[in-house]
Design a protein around this motif. Structure first.
Motif: not given
Length: 819
Positions: A392-412
């Motif tokens: 009773n009274g628990d407050v569950f906080r669901i956070s956002k995922i990090l704005n990062r990539f584990e396997n991203r690479i970019i070419i332009n």
């Protein structure tokens, strides 16, 4: 014996009189002897009352009356006598239906269908007050939505398990060889009284059981029912109202509801659970015992309405206080406050909150717990979701995922498919270029750039020789890391953007892109070609480029003057252009389009005339128009010249030094822009005729309008005079004569500023020198205007006293100075 009773009943029906018709037009079996002419007004009134009681019109009973032997002519007479009443009743029914729609949502709308008899319900009024105390509690929105009220549908077929009770009304119909139709109410003793049959006890029975009992009783009186030649139908035409009690709701109290109402309908009327009330342990108490435990979450989460049971008279809905509430914040699809039952886990809570949203970090959830003395924080891992019991009274906080990539690479840059790709260990520059489907033709092979994120989150640049990397040189084919950004340059990136400018007599003068081998002909065609006024002279200005400064050469540009064919876009000399050249196509020295003026009024040939030369005079144009007619006024020639935009701009640029708050200049500009479309130039025609070379013979401009007024023998007097009028002109009479002729000036007339407007647009104002006042001359066709005096503020007594004090002080000062 039964046959004898049947014959007697048939004879009675056969010899029914008009009185029987008046008493019950629906129950008579033989109407062949009816004579409408012998019916009294009271009989007609009884028929009207009977039709209204059964909610029928005379048109709806026509087929039934004719089938019982009534003569069509007699029915037409009856319809005619009832026509006025039927019209009135239709209007009343329409008004009643509209009122029911707006005020009573528990009553069904009236239908224009003679085969459907409306089921009725007593009017129930429960005022609902919107409460925002529980706005965050899951389930509260169910009772704040006015379009969701769980109201029973009175048009549905009567439920076979519906229990009859006092206040219900049954419609009983016998159809076939014998016919009978009546609405009977269940009395307080639980009985219904049927004509010719007697009283039957139906209270506490289902509608299905009561129907069988009523059919059995009717079959003992109507033999055709027993033989199957007539059928009996029993339906519920009016539903009784029951009393219930709600405890623990936002609006607790006693409520009157339909006997078809359910638990959810009652909860909605009561505004739902109160501030601290439970949504999951609601008790339906019947006969002092808990009949049903109601969990609203079963309906909200799964759409399960098994708890939405029907109500009975004197039922009590008790809503106790909640036991366990928790809060879900952050990246859930439906955050809010939720009520938990004993034994439910965090996974159940996630189900109530519709799960994580697409941005949620799902590996663990942070929970703020309350101990007896203070708060504490705990982390629930994904493996514990099915076992953790929320407190009773628990407050569950669901956070956002990090704005990062584990396997991203970019070419332009200069590759065919610049984009974001997935990185894998051992990936090199050539692999990424191959994945982007190779280099474009304009790719710069000497250098490419990698922007790399280091471990300390700072960036560095790694240069790559693409010419070596793509042929397999491992030293040049650099190994990539995640988050690398590879940029492949284009040789076009290093090339300056060259432009050329063309202006003058072309259709689309503008700045255009330069391409190699661009010629003057190409540029003229791109600019839409030459205009009709283009001359043969073309000037081309080209910038001077040199490594050293030549002080002896003062020129800033190099000029080329060439000649072209002004009537052709293709030139014999195809001059090759260079970057940043400026080309000017000159205009012919003499290119004048015909310009016109307009002449109207008392001339022989009014209309539009072209100015023959640059200094065309008004006298010449009037002569070309045939001269003045005999009706023309020699003092009525004027020119209306349009006010040009440049004149208004000049006025806007002049500073009259009137101050920022002064509106004189603004009013003047507004008058020129909106009110005055032209300026009036008066013409002294007599002077023009005497001397065509004089200043009176005005030079015309394009757009001028020459107006020649007809001779008018009256003088118009307007403005602040007693009577606005036109007075016949009398030679020798002066200004005052015409003012007196209209009764003189009114209280606001300003005599000293009166003026005369002559037919040619010229104006003359009254002048005053010392005590001598000189009035302007009046001519035929002129207009006298008397303006209004400006309002003056009278000095107050205090202001006069102040002035007197100042004068007294000055006098004393002067006397003192001479002593």
């Amino acid at each position: 014996m039964k046959k004898l009773i049947t014959v007697i009943l048939f004879l009675i029906a056969l010899f029914q009189t008009n009185t029987i018709l008046a008493q019950d037009i629906l129950k008579g079996s033989d109407l062949s002897t009816v004579k409408v002419d012998y019916l009294s007004d009271s009989d007609i009134a009884k028929i009207k009352s009977q039709l209204q009681t059964n909610n029928l019109t005379i048109d709806q009973v026509e087929s039934m009356a004719l089938s019982k032997g009534m003569d069509p002519a007699e029915f037409a007479k009856l319809k005619k006598r009832l026509a006025f009443t039927e019209t009135s009743k239709s209007a009343v029914d329409k008004k009643t239906t509209t009122k029911k729609k707006s005020k009573d949502s528990d009553l069904e709308d009236e239908e224009d269908n003679s085969d459907v008899i409306e089921r009725k319900q007593e009017k129930i009024e429960n005022k609902k007050v919107k409460d925002s105390l529980n706005s965050l509690v899951f389930g509260s929105e169910l009772f704040d939505n006015p379009t969701l009220n769980f109201q029973p549908n009175l048009k549905l077929a009567t439920p076979v398990n519906y229990i009859l009770g006092p206040g219900d009304e049954l419609q009983i119909s016998v159809n076939g060889v014998q016919e009978f139709n009546d609405n009977v109410s269940v009395s307080v003793e639980g009985k219904v009284a049927i004509q010719y049959v007697g009283q039957i006890s139906v209270s506490g029975m289902t509608i299905e059981t009561a129907t069988q009992k009523i059919k059995g009783a009717i079959s003992r009186v109507y033999s055709t029912v027993r033989s199957g030649q007539s059928q009996v139908e029993v339906s519920l035409s009016r539903i009784r109202t029951i009393k219930i009690t709600i405890i623990g709701s936002k609006q607790p109290g006693n409520y009157s509801v339909s006997s078809l109402a359910t638990v959810y309908n009652a909860l909605f009327l009561g505004g739902g659970p109160g501030k601290n009330a439970s949504y999951r342990n609601i008790e339906l108490i019947r006969n002092n015992k808990v009949f049903k435990n109601i969990d609203i979450y079963r309906f909200l989460v799964n759409g399960n309405q098994s708890d939405n049971v029907g109500l009975k008279d004197n039922d009590v809905i008790r809503i106790p206080a909640y036991t366990n509430r928790v809060t879900v914040e952050g990246e859930a699809k439906r955050p809010g406050i939720f009520e938990m039952k004993k034994g439910e886990h965090f996974s159940d809570l996630l189900n109530f909150a519709s799960g994580f949203n697409e941005f949620a970090y799902t590996a663990s959830v942070n929970v703020l717990q309350k101990t007896g003395k203070e708060f504490k924080v705990a982390d629930i891992q994904a493996a514990q979701y099915d076992s953790y019991l929320p407190l009773n009274g628990d407050v569950f906080r669901i956070s956002k995922i990090l704005n990062r990539f584990e396997n991203r690479i970019i070419i332009n840059g200069a590759v065919f498919r610049p984009d974001t790709y997935s990185f894998y260990q051992g990936m090199r520059v050539s692999d990424l270029i191959r994945q982007a489907e190779g280099l474009k033709e304009d790719a710069y092979l000497k250098r490419a750039r990698i922007i790399r994120l280091k471990e300390d989150l700072t960036t560095e640049i790694v240069n790559v020789d693409l010419s070596k990397a793509i042929v397999g040189d491992l030293n040049a084919d650099v190994a990539l890391k995640k988050e690398d950004i590879l940029t492949v340059y284009s040789i076009l990136d290093f090339k300056e953007e060259y432009k050329v400018t063309i202006d003058g007599e072309v259709k689309k003068p503008d700045v255009y892109d330069y391409q190699d081998n661009l010629t003057l002909n190409d540029l003229i065609i791109t600019a839409g070609g030459l205009t009709g006024s283009a001359s043969k002279r073309v000037e081309i200005a080209r910038m001077i480029k040199a490594e050293d400064i030549d002080d002896s050469n003062p020129n800033k540009v190099e000029l080329f003057n060439i000649e072209i064919t002004p009537y052709s876009n293709e030139q014999s000399i195809n001059f090759v252009l260079k970057p940043f050249d400026v080309i000017n196509i000159r205009r012919m020295a003499v290119v004048e389009k015909p310009e016109m003026v307009t002449i109207s009024g008392s001339v022989s040939y009014p209309g539009k005339y072209v100015l023959a030369n640059k200094k065309e005079k008004i006298y010449n144009v009037i002569q070309r128009a045939g001269g003045l007619t005999s009706l023309a006024s020699l003092n009525g020639v004027k020119i209306k010249r349009p006010i040009k935009k440049a004149q208004i701009e000049e006025l806007e640029n002049i500073n009259l030094n009137l101050g920022k708050k002064d509106s004189i200049q603004n009013k003047l500009k507004k008058k020129l822009k909106e009110d005055l479309k032209y300026a009036t130039i008066p013409v002294d025609w007599e002077k023009v005729v005497r001397n065509q070379n004089g200043n009176a013979n005005i030079t015309l401009q394009p757009g001028d309008e020459i107006e020649v007024s007809a001779f008018n023998e009256t003088v118009k007097v307007a403005g602040n005079v007693l009577l606005t009028s036109e007075i016949p002109y009398k030679k020798g009479r002066g200004f005052n004569y015409y003012l007196d002729a209209v009764g003189g000036l009114d209280a606001k007339g300003w005599r000293n500023k009166a003026y005369v407007i002559y037919p040619n647009g010229e104006a003359a104002v009254t002048r005053r020198f010392l005590l001598i006042r000189s009035s302007p001359k009046v001519e035929p066709g002129s207009q006298i205007v008397v303006p209004e005096k400006p309002e003056t503020k009278k000095m107050t007594t205090g202001e006069w006293v102040s002035i007197g004090s100042v004068i007294t002080s000055l006098a004393l000062l002067i006397v003192t100075s001479f002593k």
